[in-house]
Design a protein around this motif. Sequence first.
Motif, PDB file in Angstrom:
ATOM      1  N   HIS A 106       0.868  -1.181   0.000  1.00  0.00           N
ATOM      2  CA  HIS A 106       0.000   0.000   0.000  1.00  0.00           C
ATOM      3  C   HIS A 106       0.908   1.235   0.000  1.00  0.00           C
ATOM      4  O   HIS A 106       2.126   1.123   0.090  1.00  0.00           O
ATOM      5  N   ARG A 107       0.294   2.397  -0.116  1.00  0.00           N
ATOM      6  CA  ARG A 107       1.079   3.628   0.033  1.00  0.00           C
ATOM      7  C   ARG A 107       0.207   4.696   0.662  1.00  0.00           C
ATOM      8  O   ARG A 107      -1.018   4.626   0.631  1.00  0.00           O
ATOM      9  N   HIS A 108       0.879   5.667   1.252  1.00  0.00           N
ATOM     10  CA  HIS A 108       0.163   6.746   1.953  1.00  0.00           C
ATOM     11  C   HIS A 108       1.073   7.958   2.057  1.00  0.00           C
ATOM     12  O   HIS A 108       2.307   7.844   1.932  1.00  0.00           O
ATOM     13  N   THR A 109       0.459   9.107   2.312  1.00  0.00           N
ATOM     14  CA  THR A 109       1.266  10.328   2.441  1.00  0.00           C
ATOM     15  C   THR A 109       2.088  10.363   3.728  1.00  0.00           C
ATOM     16  O   THR A 109       3.177  10.938   3.721  1.00  0.00           O
ATOM     17  N   ASN A 143       7.009   9.268   2.077  1.00  0.00           N
ATOM     18  CA  ASN A 143       5.726   9.762   1.598  1.00  0.00           C
ATOM     19  C   ASN A 143       5.397   9.217   0.200  1.00  0.00           C
ATOM     20  O   ASN A 143       6.148   9.413  -0.732  1.00  0.00           O
ATOM     21  N   TRP A 144       4.283   8.495   0.107  1.00  0.00           N
ATOM     22  CA  TRP A 144       3.689   8.011  -1.155  1.00  0.00           C
ATOM     23  C   TRP A 144       4.501   6.895  -1.829  1.00  0.00           C
ATOM     24  O   TRP A 144       4.247   6.546  -2.980  1.00  0.00           O
ATOM     25  N   TRP A 146       5.298   3.010  -2.460  1.00  0.00           N
ATOM     26  CA  TRP A 146       4.660   1.708  -2.254  1.00  0.00           C
ATOM     27  C   TRP A 146       5.501   0.888  -1.289  1.00  0.00           C
ATOM     28  O   TRP A 146       6.731   0.899  -1.395  1.00  0.00           O
ATOM     29  N   LEU A 165       2.480  10.304  11.253  1.00  0.00           N
ATOM     30  CA  LEU A 165       1.022  10.194  11.102  1.00  0.00           C
ATOM     31  C   LEU A 165       0.221  11.239  11.894  1.00  0.00           C
ATOM     32  O   LEU A 165      -0.693  11.862  11.327  1.00  0.00           O
ATOM     33  N   VAL A 174      -3.760  13.385   4.961  1.00  0.00           N
ATOM     34  CA  VAL A 174      -3.588  11.950   4.797  1.00  0.00           C
ATOM     35  C   VAL A 174      -4.348  11.451   3.569  1.00  0.00           C
ATOM     36  O   VAL A 174      -5.562  11.639   3.464  1.00  0.00           O
ATOM     37  N   ALA A 176      -4.293   7.652   1.242  1.00  0.00           N
ATOM     38  CA  ALA A 176      -3.745   6.297   1.196  1.00  0.00           C
ATOM     39  C   ALA A 176      -4.335   5.572   0.002  1.00  0.00           C
ATOM     40  O   ALA A 176      -5.418   5.926  -0.481  1.00  0.00           O
ATOM     41  N   GLU A 177      -3.586   4.582  -0.503  1.00  0.00           N
ATOM     42  CA  GLU A 177      -4.056   3.804  -1.642  1.00  0.00           C
ATOM     43  C   GLU A 177      -3.817   2.324  -1.373  1.00  0.00           C
ATOM     44  O   GLU A 177      -2.704   1.932  -0.992  1.00  0.00           O
ATOM     45  N   PHE A 178      -4.889   1.527  -1.553  1.00  0.00           N
ATOM     46  CA  PHE A 178      -4.830   0.084  -1.327  1.00  0.00           C
ATOM     47  C   PHE A 178      -5.220  -0.594  -2.627  1.00  0.00           C
ATOM     48  O   PHE A 178      -6.392  -0.555  -3.013  1.00  0.00           O
TER      49      PHE A 178
END
Length: 332
Positions: A106-109, A143-144, A146, A165, A174, A176-178
Motif C-alpha cells: 500500500h502507500r500513503h502520504t 511519503n507516497w 509503495w 502520522l 492523509v 492512502a491507496e490500497f
Amino acid sequence: MTTTSLTHDPAGFYDRLGPLHYEPLWRMRGALPLEPVTAMVPHLWRYDEVRPLIMEAGDLITAEEAERRVLALKNPGTATHEVARATDTLWAAIQLVLPGEVAPAHRHTPAALRFVIEGEGGYTTVNDERYDMRPGDLILTPNWSWHSHGHTGGAPMLWLDGLDLPLSHALHTVFAEFPPAEARRPAASPAGPARTHAFPFAEMRAALEARRDEPGDPYDDILIEYLHPETSGPVMPTISAAIQLLRPGVRTAAHRHTHSVVYHVAAGSGWSTIGGQRFEWTRGDTFAVPCWVPHRHANPTNGDALLFSFSDAPVLDALGLSRESAVDEEIH
Ligand code: GTQ
Ligand code: FE2
C-alpha cells in the motif's frame, strides 16, 4: 486590566458572541502561552510487556487480514477522539510479521521508518525494491512510496515503526491507496546498490566506534544522524533519525527543545530523566520525550548503551520554530 473589566457586561455582549461564532481574544486562556504547552507526557513502553502482547495478536489475526499487525504506542495524554500517538507529531508502534506471512503493498502520504528489533529473513519492499531486515537496520518508506513486508525466515520478525502520522492528521493531508488484492504480493527484485532506503546496522555501529574517543556532545554523548544519501539532510522531510552511543559511565546534561523525540533502546541499559521522572530502560524499550520537556540520559553500566531515535526536528527547522535551551540540573 482588572477582573471587573473582564466581567463588566451590562448589555450581555459576551453572551451574544458564541451563537454568532465569535470569541474575544481578551477572555481566552492559553492562546499565547509563555512557553510550549502539551498534553503529551513522558512515557516508556517496556519490550518485555509489549512483546507477549504482539505475539498474542499473532494468534488472533494474520498480517494480511490486519493489513499491518501493529500495536501503536499510545501516549497516556492522547485524547480519546484523537489518533494514537507517541508525541504530538510522531507515531511509534511495534509490528510483528510471522514466518511466511505477507503484509500487502500500500502507500500513503505519512512517511515511515522501521528500526528492526529481532528476527532474520524478513524484508520490506519499497517501490518494488527488496530490502532485507536485520536487527539494528533502519529502513525508510517515504511519503507516497509503495511498501509491503514479507518474511522467508524461521523466527518472528519484530520492529519499531516510526511515522509522522499525527502530524499528517493535524494538517489533514492523509491520503492512502490500497490496490486490488491480486496486485498486492510483495515484489522480489533485490535492492539496487544505492540503497537509498536502508541503513545497515553494521555501518552505523562502525561509525560510532570510530568516534568513541571524541569528547562527545554534552546532551547526547556520541551521536550520528542518519543522512539522506543525496541531500545529506534529514532522511525524510518530516522525520530525522539518529543513533547514539552512551559510553560506559556517561551522564549527559539536561536540556529541552521544541522538537519531540521517540527513543528506542538498541543495546545495553541505562536510565533517562524526562520532566523530572526517572525511567530505567533496557534493550527493546521505547520512550517518548514530548516537546519542551527537559531530559537527560545516563549509562551507569560497564558496557555500551545504544539509543536509536527519531524526531520531527526537520519540520520545526523548516518553519523557523526550533528552540533549544539548557536546563538547571539541580531541578531536573
Ligand atoms: O508498515 O506500512 O505502524 O502503514 C502504521 C501504518 C505501519 C506499515 C504502521 C503503516 C505501517
Ligand atoms: Fe504503510
